[in-house]
Design a protein around this motif. Structure first.
Motif, PDB file in Angstrom:
ATOM      1  N   HIS A   1     -21.709 -22.264 123.845  1.00 37.38           N
ATOM      2  CA  HIS A   1     -22.795 -21.967 122.820  1.00 37.38           C
ATOM      3  C   HIS A   1     -22.989 -20.792 122.871  1.00 37.38           C
ATOM      4  CE1 HIS A   1     -25.371 -23.320 125.970  1.00 37.38           C
ATOM      5  NE2 HIS A   1     -26.351 -23.019 125.106  1.00 37.38           N
ATOM      6  N   ILE A   2     -23.483 -19.870 122.044  1.00 34.99           N
ATOM      7  CA  ILE A   2     -24.072 -18.371 122.190  1.00 34.99           C
ATOM      8  C   ILE A   2     -25.247 -18.477 121.801  1.00 34.99           C
ATOM      9  CG2 ILE A   2     -23.882 -16.124 120.879  1.00 34.99           C
ATOM     10  CD1 ILE A   2     -21.291 -17.273 122.340  1.00 34.99           C
ATOM     11  N   ALA A   3     -26.136 -17.654 122.755  1.00 31.83           N
ATOM     12  CA  ALA A   3     -27.609 -17.844 122.685  1.00 31.83           C
ATOM     13  C   ALA A   3     -28.039 -17.304 121.559  1.00 31.83           C
ATOM     14  CB  ALA A   3     -28.074 -16.896 123.866  1.00 31.83           C
ATOM     15  N   PRO A   4     -29.003 -17.996 121.029  1.00 31.24           N
ATOM     16  CA  PRO A   4     -29.738 -17.475 119.658  1.00 31.24           C
ATOM     17  C   PRO A   4     -30.850 -16.567 120.248  1.00 31.24           C
ATOM     18  CG  PRO A   4     -30.851 -19.650 120.417  1.00 31.24           C
ATOM     19  CD  PRO A   4     -29.578 -19.401 121.283  1.00 31.24           C
ATOM     20  N   ALA A   5     -31.152 -15.550 118.975  1.00 34.36           N
ATOM     21  CA  ALA A   5     -32.283 -14.742 119.454  1.00 34.36           C
ATOM     22  C   ALA A   5     -33.859 -15.201 119.422  1.00 34.36           C
ATOM     23  CB  ALA A   5     -32.223 -13.606 118.412  1.00 34.36           C
ATOM     24  N   ASP A   6     -34.637 -14.678 120.202  1.00 34.21           N
ATOM     25  CA  ASP A   6     -35.967 -15.238 120.035  1.00 34.21           C
ATOM     26  C   ASP A   6     -36.656 -15.160 118.919  1.00 34.21           C
ATOM     27  OD1 ASP A   6     -36.994 -12.665 120.174  1.00 34.21           O
ATOM     28  OD2 ASP A   6     -37.341 -12.667 122.333  1.00 34.21           O
ATOM     29  N   ALA A   7     -38.068 -15.348 118.394  1.00 36.10           N
ATOM     30  CA  ALA A   7     -38.726 -15.290 117.372  1.00 36.10           C
ATOM     31  C   ALA A   7     -38.770 -14.139 116.863  1.00 36.10           C
ATOM     32  CB  ALA A   7     -39.928 -15.940 117.463  1.00 36.10           C
ATOM     33  N   GLY A   8     -38.898 -13.135 117.839  1.00 37.61           N
ATOM     34  CA  GLY A   8     -38.915 -11.553 117.429  1.00 37.61           C
ATOM     35  C   GLY A   8     -37.384 -10.892 117.353  1.00 37.61           C
ATOM     36  N   GLY A   9     -36.365 -11.763 117.149  1.00 39.13           N
ATOM     37  CA  GLY A   9     -34.949 -11.200 117.151  1.00 39.13           C
ATOM     38  C   GLY A   9     -34.595 -10.490 118.223  1.00 39.13           C
ATOM     39  N   ARG A  10     -34.869 -11.049 119.509  1.00 40.94           N
ATOM     40  CA  ARG A  10     -34.220 -10.199 120.529  1.00 40.94           C
ATOM     41  C   ARG A  10     -33.959 -11.330 121.780  1.00 40.94           C
ATOM     42  NH1 ARG A  10     -37.326  -5.165 121.695  1.00 40.94           N
ATOM     43  NH2 ARG A  10     -38.520  -4.404 119.740  1.00 40.94           N
ATOM     44  N   LEU A  11     -33.288 -10.621 122.610  1.00 37.33           N
ATOM     45  CA  LEU A  11     -32.981 -11.159 123.939  1.00 37.33           C
ATOM     46  C   LEU A  11     -33.143 -10.513 125.012  1.00 37.33           C
ATOM     47  CD1 LEU A  11     -29.025 -12.062 122.878  1.00 37.33           C
ATOM     48  CD2 LEU A  11     -30.844 -13.695 122.988  1.00 37.33           C
ATOM     49  N   ILE A  12     -33.836 -11.297 126.088  1.00 34.46           N
ATOM     50  CA  ILE A  12     -34.519 -10.755 127.218  1.00 34.46           C
ATOM     51  C   ILE A  12     -35.108  -9.213 126.717  1.00 34.46           C
ATOM     52  CG2 ILE A  12     -33.021 -11.680 128.772  1.00 34.46           C
ATOM     53  CD1 ILE A  12     -31.379  -9.091 129.000  1.00 34.46           C
ATOM     54  N   GLY A  13     -35.894  -9.293 125.700  1.00 37.68           N
ATOM     55  CA  GLY A  13     -36.809  -8.238 125.430  1.00 37.68           C
ATOM     56  C   GLY A  13     -36.156  -7.154 124.520  1.00 37.68           C
ATOM     57  N   GLU A  14     -34.844  -7.319 124.358  1.00 36.61           N
ATOM     58  CA  GLU A  14     -33.926  -6.313 123.725  1.00 36.61           C
ATOM     59  C   GLU A  14     -33.588  -6.500 122.304  1.00 36.61           C
ATOM     60  OE1 GLU A  14     -33.463  -2.983 124.852  1.00 36.61           O
ATOM     61  OE2 GLU A  14     -34.766  -3.928 126.601  1.00 36.61           O
TER      62      GLU A  14
ATOM     63  N   ASP B   1     -46.041  -4.569 138.109  1.00 36.72           N
ATOM     64  CA  ASP B   1     -45.777  -5.975 137.538  1.00 36.72           C
ATOM     65  C   ASP B   1     -44.555  -5.863 136.430  1.00 36.72           C
ATOM     66  OD1 ASP B   1     -46.044  -8.535 136.521  1.00 36.72           O
ATOM     67  OD2 ASP B   1     -47.868  -8.379 135.784  1.00 36.72           O
ATOM     68  N   GLN B   2     -43.634  -6.784 136.721  1.00 35.22           N
ATOM     69  CA  GLN B   2     -42.387  -6.677 135.649  1.00 35.22           C
ATOM     70  C   GLN B   2     -42.739  -7.757 134.820  1.00 35.22           C
ATOM     71  OE1 GLN B   2     -39.936  -4.681 135.855  1.00 35.22           O
ATOM     72  NE2 GLN B   2     -40.832  -3.448 137.743  1.00 35.22           N
ATOM     73  N   GLY B   3     -43.554  -8.810 134.994  1.00 39.30           N
ATOM     74  CA  GLY B   3     -43.840  -9.767 134.187  1.00 39.30           C
ATOM     75  C   GLY B   3     -42.386 -10.730 134.113  1.00 39.30           C
ATOM     76  N   ILE B   4     -42.295 -11.808 133.213  1.00 44.49           N
ATOM     77  CA  ILE B   4     -41.112 -12.359 133.030  1.00 44.49           C
ATOM     78  C   ILE B   4     -40.873 -12.591 131.635  1.00 44.49           C
ATOM     79  CG2 ILE B   4     -41.964 -14.251 134.986  1.00 44.49           C
ATOM     80  CD1 ILE B   4     -42.776 -16.057 132.754  1.00 44.49           C
ATOM     81  N   TRP B   5     -39.383 -12.817 131.478  1.00 42.24           N
ATOM     82  CA  TRP B   5     -38.737 -12.848 130.390  1.00 42.24           C
ATOM     83  C   TRP B   5     -38.195 -14.132 129.725  1.00 42.24           C
ATOM     84  CZ3 TRP B   5     -34.754  -8.534 131.736  1.00 42.24           C
ATOM     85  CH2 TRP B   5     -33.948  -9.064 132.719  1.00 42.24           C
ATOM     86  N   ASP B   6     -38.081 -14.324 128.379  1.00 41.69           N
ATOM     87  CA  ASP B   6     -37.569 -15.660 127.850  1.00 41.69           C
ATOM     88  C   ASP B   6     -35.989 -15.289 128.352  1.00 41.69           C
ATOM     89  OD1 ASP B   6     -39.871 -16.485 126.810  1.00 41.69           O
ATOM     90  OD2 ASP B   6     -39.606 -15.417 125.160  1.00 41.69           O
ATOM     91  N   ILE B   7     -35.768 -16.578 128.855  1.00 43.09           N
ATOM     92  CA  ILE B   7     -34.377 -16.621 129.743  1.00 43.09           C
ATOM     93  C   ILE B   7     -33.672 -17.225 128.218  1.00 43.09           C
ATOM     94  CG2 ILE B   7     -32.690 -17.749 130.995  1.00 43.09           C
ATOM     95  CD1 ILE B   7     -34.606 -15.802 132.392  1.00 43.09           C
ATOM     96  N   PRO B   8     -32.578 -16.666 127.821  1.00 49.57           N
ATOM     97  CA  PRO B   8     -31.813 -17.136 126.602  1.00 49.57           C
ATOM     98  C   PRO B   8     -30.897 -18.128 126.709  1.00 49.57           C
ATOM     99  CG  PRO B   8     -31.650 -14.693 126.682  1.00 49.57           C
ATOM    100  CD  PRO B   8     -32.106 -15.127 128.161  1.00 49.57           C
TER     101      PRO B   8
END
Length: 308
Positions: free
Chosen positions: A230-243, A194-201
């Motif tokens: 526009h440049i993608a903002p980081a998510d709430a955890g300071g990440r993009l696609i989990g990185e 199971d890979q799960g899904i990620w937040d798409i920036p």
């Protein structure tokens, strides 16, 4: 939308065998024309470039030739630049961005460097709008010795034959909503994990090589693209696609270890672009222009830093 637990091929928790891969292949259909959307545009290149066939896909060699565009006058005293597109065939602006760069911007660089552009590395994937190749192999995890991907192996062989070093390599990609709706569930099913899904920036971002991050180079590309989209903002955890974010709009991967196209050369300046074509803030044209801006930003920085 397919979930990671209910993908229609295979048994959850069990990797695919040949029967499941064949079932997957049998479901794939041609949805657009590689000949009309790519090959015809290669016929209208500006002067100063030559087109060379470096291979063909075994599934249909006549339908899926592989072409490289290179500076007609290859000067060994000049630095070399590599632009790759369409490693993942479904990522449209990667292919069309490489073609647009060739038709609109490439000529202004040929007096200072040699250009090698591979605009459509995975033509079957382009036609079927697919991340994988016909063998259910991801070409962008296959740039390594004894590659299981015909697409990647052909590129590796071409570069070995050329036997030259590159100053810059920019690999053009997209991150799309179908990553979560189709491709990650398919990956989960294929591998039985199971890979799960990620937040798409929502926006453009870059993936640098962790072994050669070149942060000033990455920033220069982001700054150039930021004038177009526009440049993608980081998510709430300071990440993009989990990185974790390395800087605004930039994450790093161990590209060579993962078999990514970006890790194919030892270019001191290398990056992978990621455009988000499903954003409500962009359209297809804006995505193409973002890819072109990324290429020109990369080349401009590399030339300036190398004194060319």
């Amino acid at each position: 939308m397919h979930s990671t637990e209910t993908y229609p091929i295979g048994t959850p928790g069990q990797p695919w065998g040949e029967a499941e891969k064949k079932a997957w292949l049998d479901q794939q259909v041609v949805q657009r024309s590689f000949a009309e959307e790519v090959l015809t545009r290669l016929q209208d290149l500006p002067a100063g470039f030559t087109i060379e066939q470096y291979g063909a896909l075994p599934i249909d060699p006549e339908r899926y030739p592989l072409f490289a565009v290179r500076s007609e006058e290859w000067d060994p005293t000049k630095p070399n630049a590599l632009v790759t597109g369409g490693v993942h065939g479904y990522e449209t602006s990667g292919v069309q961005g490489a073609l647009r760069f060739l038709s609109t911007e490439a000529s202004r660089y040929t007096d200072r460097l040699n250009l090698l552009v591979l605009p459509a590395i995975s033509p079957w994937g382009y036609e079927t709008i697919n991340r994988w190749n016909p063998e259910a192999v991801d070409p962008n995890r296959s740039f390594r010795a004894d590659s299981p991907s015909a697409e990647a192996a052909a590129v590796i062989q071409l570069l070995e034959q050329m036997a030259c070093e590159f100053l810059v390599h920019i690999d053009l990609h997209e991150t799309t909503d179908t990553d979560n709706s189709e491709f990650r569930p398919a990956l989960s099913a294929r591998d039985g994990i199971d890979q799960g899904i990620w937040d798409i920036p929502d926006g453009f971002y870059l993936v640098g090589e962790s072994a050669c991050p070149a942060p000033a180079f990455q920033k220069a590309v982001i700054d150039t693209v930021g004038q177009v989209t526009h440049i993608a903002p980081a998510d709430a955890g300071g990440r993009l696609i989990g990185e974790p974010l390395e800087q605004h709009g930039v994450i790093n991967y161990a590209a060579r270890e993962l078999g990514l196209c970006m890790g194919l050369t030892d270019a001191p300046y290398r990056t992978t672009t990621e455009v988000y074509p499903d954003s409500p803030l962009v359209d297809a044209e804006n995505c193409i222009l973002a890819q072109v801006a990324a290429v020109t930003g990369a080349l401009d920085f590399a030339l300036k830093e190398s004194g060319n």
